[in-house]
Write a protein that holds these residues in place. Structure first.
Motif, PDB file in Angstrom:
ATOM      1  N   ALA A 170     -20.693 -37.102 -78.451  1.00  0.00           N
ATOM      2  CA  ALA A 170     -21.383 -38.393 -78.620  1.00  0.00           C
ATOM      3  C   ALA A 170     -21.107 -38.996 -79.995  1.00  0.00           C
ATOM      4  O   ALA A 170     -22.002 -39.568 -80.632  1.00  0.00           O
ATOM      5  N   GLY A 171     -19.874 -38.846 -80.467  1.00  0.00           N
ATOM      6  CA  GLY A 171     -19.480 -39.405 -81.758  1.00  0.00           C
ATOM      7  C   GLY A 171     -19.872 -38.564 -82.955  1.00  0.00           C
ATOM      8  O   GLY A 171     -19.573 -38.932 -84.093  1.00  0.00           O
ATOM      9  N   GLU A 172     -20.515 -37.421 -82.732  1.00  0.00           N
ATOM     10  CA  GLU A 172     -20.937 -36.534 -83.818  1.00  0.00           C
ATOM     11  C   GLU A 172     -19.976 -35.353 -83.906  1.00  0.00           C
ATOM     12  O   GLU A 172     -19.796 -34.628 -82.926  1.00  0.00           O
ATOM     13  N   PRO A 173     -19.337 -35.135 -85.069  1.00  0.00           N
ATOM     14  CA  PRO A 173     -18.316 -34.086 -85.188  1.00  0.00           C
ATOM     15  C   PRO A 173     -18.886 -32.680 -85.023  1.00  0.00           C
ATOM     16  O   PRO A 173     -20.016 -32.407 -85.441  1.00  0.00           O
ATOM     17  N   VAL A 174     -18.092 -31.829 -84.398  1.00  0.00           N
ATOM     18  CA  VAL A 174     -18.435 -30.414 -84.278  1.00  0.00           C
ATOM     19  C   VAL A 174     -17.865 -29.699 -85.505  1.00  0.00           C
ATOM     20  O   VAL A 174     -16.666 -29.825 -85.786  1.00  0.00           O
ATOM     21  N   PRO A 175     -18.686 -28.952 -86.270  1.00  0.00           N
ATOM     22  CA  PRO A 175     -18.200 -28.299 -87.496  1.00  0.00           C
ATOM     23  C   PRO A 175     -17.343 -27.065 -87.184  1.00  0.00           C
ATOM     24  O   PRO A 175     -17.816 -25.928 -87.247  1.00  0.00           O
ATOM     25  N   MET A 176     -16.078 -27.302 -86.868  1.00  0.00           N
ATOM     26  CA  MET A 176     -15.184 -26.234 -86.447  1.00  0.00           C
ATOM     27  C   MET A 176     -14.858 -25.256 -87.579  1.00  0.00           C
ATOM     28  O   MET A 176     -14.271 -24.211 -87.347  1.00  0.00           O
ATOM     29  N   ASN A 177     -15.234 -25.604 -88.813  1.00  0.00           N
ATOM     30  CA  ASN A 177     -14.985 -24.720 -89.952  1.00  0.00           C
ATOM     31  C   ASN A 177     -15.978 -23.565 -90.022  1.00  0.00           C
ATOM     32  O   ASN A 177     -15.762 -22.593 -90.762  1.00  0.00           O
ATOM     33  N   ILE A 178     -17.067 -23.640 -89.262  1.00  0.00           N
ATOM     34  CA  ILE A 178     -18.069 -22.564 -89.265  1.00  0.00           C
ATOM     35  C   ILE A 178     -17.640 -21.493 -88.265  1.00  0.00           C
ATOM     36  O   ILE A 178     -17.467 -21.786 -87.075  1.00  0.00           O
ATOM     37  N   PRO A 179     -17.455 -20.227 -88.709  1.00  0.00           N
ATOM     38  CA  PRO A 179     -16.909 -19.189 -87.819  1.00  0.00           C
ATOM     39  C   PRO A 179     -17.670 -19.008 -86.514  1.00  0.00           C
ATOM     40  O   PRO A 179     -17.070 -18.912 -85.443  1.00  0.00           O
ATOM     41  N   ASP A 180     -19.005 -18.961 -86.568  1.00  0.00           N
ATOM     42  CA  ASP A 180     -19.738 -18.704 -85.328  1.00  0.00           C
ATOM     43  C   ASP A 180     -19.667 -19.903 -84.379  1.00  0.00           C
ATOM     44  O   ASP A 180     -19.745 -19.739 -83.162  1.00  0.00           O
ATOM     45  N   VAL A 181     -19.495 -21.109 -84.919  1.00  0.00           N
ATOM     46  CA  VAL A 181     -19.326 -22.293 -84.072  1.00  0.00           C
ATOM     47  C   VAL A 181     -18.026 -22.184 -83.287  1.00  0.00           C
ATOM     48  O   VAL A 181     -17.987 -22.433 -82.081  1.00  0.00           O
ATOM     49  N   ARG A 182     -16.950 -21.814 -83.979  1.00  0.00           N
ATOM     50  CA  ARG A 182     -15.654 -21.641 -83.307  1.00  0.00           C
ATOM     51  C   ARG A 182     -15.734 -20.562 -82.231  1.00  0.00           C
ATOM     52  O   ARG A 182     -15.206 -20.709 -81.133  1.00  0.00           O
ATOM     53  N   GLU A 183     -16.413 -19.458 -82.532  1.00  0.00           N
ATOM     54  CA  GLU A 183     -16.490 -18.347 -81.587  1.00  0.00           C
ATOM     55  C   GLU A 183     -17.328 -18.706 -80.356  1.00  0.00           C
ATOM     56  O   GLU A 183     -17.001 -18.305 -79.233  1.00  0.00           O
ATOM     57  N   ARG A 184     -18.394 -19.457 -80.569  1.00  0.00           N
ATOM     58  CA  ARG A 184     -19.232 -19.863 -79.431  1.00  0.00           C
ATOM     59  C   ARG A 184     -18.483 -20.835 -78.527  1.00  0.00           C
ATOM     60  O   ARG A 184     -18.554 -20.738 -77.293  1.00  0.00           O
ATOM     61  N   LEU A 185     -17.747 -21.756 -79.139  1.00  0.00           N
ATOM     62  CA  LEU A 185     -16.912 -22.658 -78.344  1.00  0.00           C
ATOM     63  C   LEU A 185     -15.793 -21.885 -77.660  1.00  0.00           C
ATOM     64  O   LEU A 185     -15.489 -22.124 -76.486  1.00  0.00           O
ATOM     65  N   ASP A 186     -15.194 -20.951 -78.373  1.00  0.00           N
ATOM     66  CA  ASP A 186     -14.104 -20.126 -77.846  1.00  0.00           C
ATOM     67  C   ASP A 186     -14.541 -19.419 -76.564  1.00  0.00           C
ATOM     68  O   ASP A 186     -13.806 -19.390 -75.563  1.00  0.00           O
ATOM     69  N   ARG A 187     -15.746 -18.872 -76.582  1.00  0.00           N
ATOM     70  CA  ARG A 187     -16.275 -18.172 -75.406  1.00  0.00           C
ATOM     71  C   ARG A 187     -16.362 -19.091 -74.197  1.00  0.00           C
ATOM     72  O   ARG A 187     -15.890 -18.748 -73.104  1.00  0.00           O
ATOM     73  N   GLU A 188     -16.966 -20.272 -74.395  1.00  0.00           N
ATOM     74  CA  GLU A 188     -17.167 -21.189 -73.265  1.00  0.00           C
ATOM     75  C   GLU A 188     -15.837 -21.761 -72.756  1.00  0.00           C
ATOM     76  O   GLU A 188     -15.681 -21.972 -71.551  1.00  0.00           O
TER      77      GLU A 188
END
Length: 309
Positions: free
Chosen positions: A60-78
């Motif tokens: 919705a126009g709000e950036p996902v903070p891909m620099n945060i390790p756990d954010v990347r891993e949670r997205l990676d899983r899905e």
């Protein structure tokens, strides 16, 4: 006799050795059979390849903070779950072709960001599912919430089963939640956990960002499931999905008939419209009984397929 007794140990050793030899030989043969059975011929093997994540992503126009390790891993899983859940994702792509444009149109009319059209993809895979907690429809409304946001729920009519009306009801919730949070990512999370649940978590943890919150597993995954659905539905070829246009499910053209009086029997009514009861229910799943009482001044629009087959 003494000689026989002296020979007995040697006989036992020879017998044991013979038994062990044949036992080992049998095991080796079984291993050989197992290998021959399980190894596929070259060229017929299936490789599971790790997926590269997008460099940037937004909701919705709000950036996902891909620099945060756990954010990347949670997205990676899905992303991996959806990319390798082949049957489910193929049918998701097929249904999305029919429903995404219709849901997007309603969201636009209601002033809701387009990315929310992917919520029904993860809530019920664009189907009128019923959850173990009795949440129903594309947006998985429970009875009280459905009524709060304007849907009729009774023994004869349940508008949670109407994808268009339930999208309008969801829009009312989303707009109200945005007035509280001022952030669409938190709004999406609250659609899963509830406004009060997200507010309580923010107050307890003294943060105001979804990606900084420690949440229950379902809500912690929720936005990432939406992001994965968005990425794969928008870019299916990147993830190995090839669904030809002729195999996608199209929007089925309908006309609408206004009903302002009681219907004694929907089967008879359907036949009077030149269709059968199955088609009536397919295009009007919100009808919940074989008859309908209509209050004074109330009207219902009944979808009738133009192609009656």
């Amino acid at each position: 006799m003494r000689r026989i007794l002296l020979l007995l140990p040697y006989v036992g050793i020879i017998a044991l050795g013979s038994y062990t030899y044949y036992q080992l030989k049998e095991i080796k043969l079984k291993e050989q059979e197992f290998v021959e059975y399980t190894e596929l011929p070259q060229g017929n093997t299936v490789n599971a390849i790790a997926i590269d994540l997008p460099d940037t992503l937004s909701f919705a126009g709000e950036p996902v903070p891909m620099n945060i390790p756990d954010v990347r891993e949670r997205l990676d899983r899905e992303m991996h779950i959806n990319a390798y859940w082949h049957t489910n994702t193929i049918f998701l792509l097929k249904r999305a072709h029919r429903w995404l444009p219709q849901i997007a149109r309603v969201l636009k009319e209601e002033g809701i960001p387009d990315d929310f059209k992917f919520v029904p993809a993860i809530e019920g895979a664009f189907k009128n599912d019923i959850s173990p907690k009795s949440a129903i429809g594309f947006w998985q409304f429970r009875k009280d919430a459905a009524r709060e946001f304007g849907l009729e729920v009774s023994s004869q009519v349940d508008e949670r089963y109407d994808p268009i009306k339930s999208t309008r009801a969801a829009s009312k919730y989303l707009r109200k939640a945005y007035e509280r949070f001022g952030n669409w990512t938190l709004v999406a999370a609250s659609f899963n956990r509830g406004r009060s649940g997200i507010i309580r978590a923010m107050d307890n943890q003294k943060v105001d960002n979804y990606y900084d919150l420690m949440l229950n597993d379902e809500t912690s995954r929720y936005v990432f499931r939406i992001l994965a659905a968005k990425e794969i539905l928008v870019h299916p070829h990147r993830y190995g999905f090839e669904v030809p246009d002729e195999l996608l499910y199209n929007i089925e053209p309908v006309k609408y008939v206004t009903v302002s009086e009681a219907v004694d029997n929907w089967v008879d009514w359907s036949q009077q419209q030149g269709i059968n009861y199955k088609l009536l229910k397919r295009h009007n799943p919100w009808i919940q009984s074989r008859s309908l009482k209509v209050s004074r001044g109330k009207e219902y629009l009944i979808a009738i397929p133009l192609n009656n087959e």
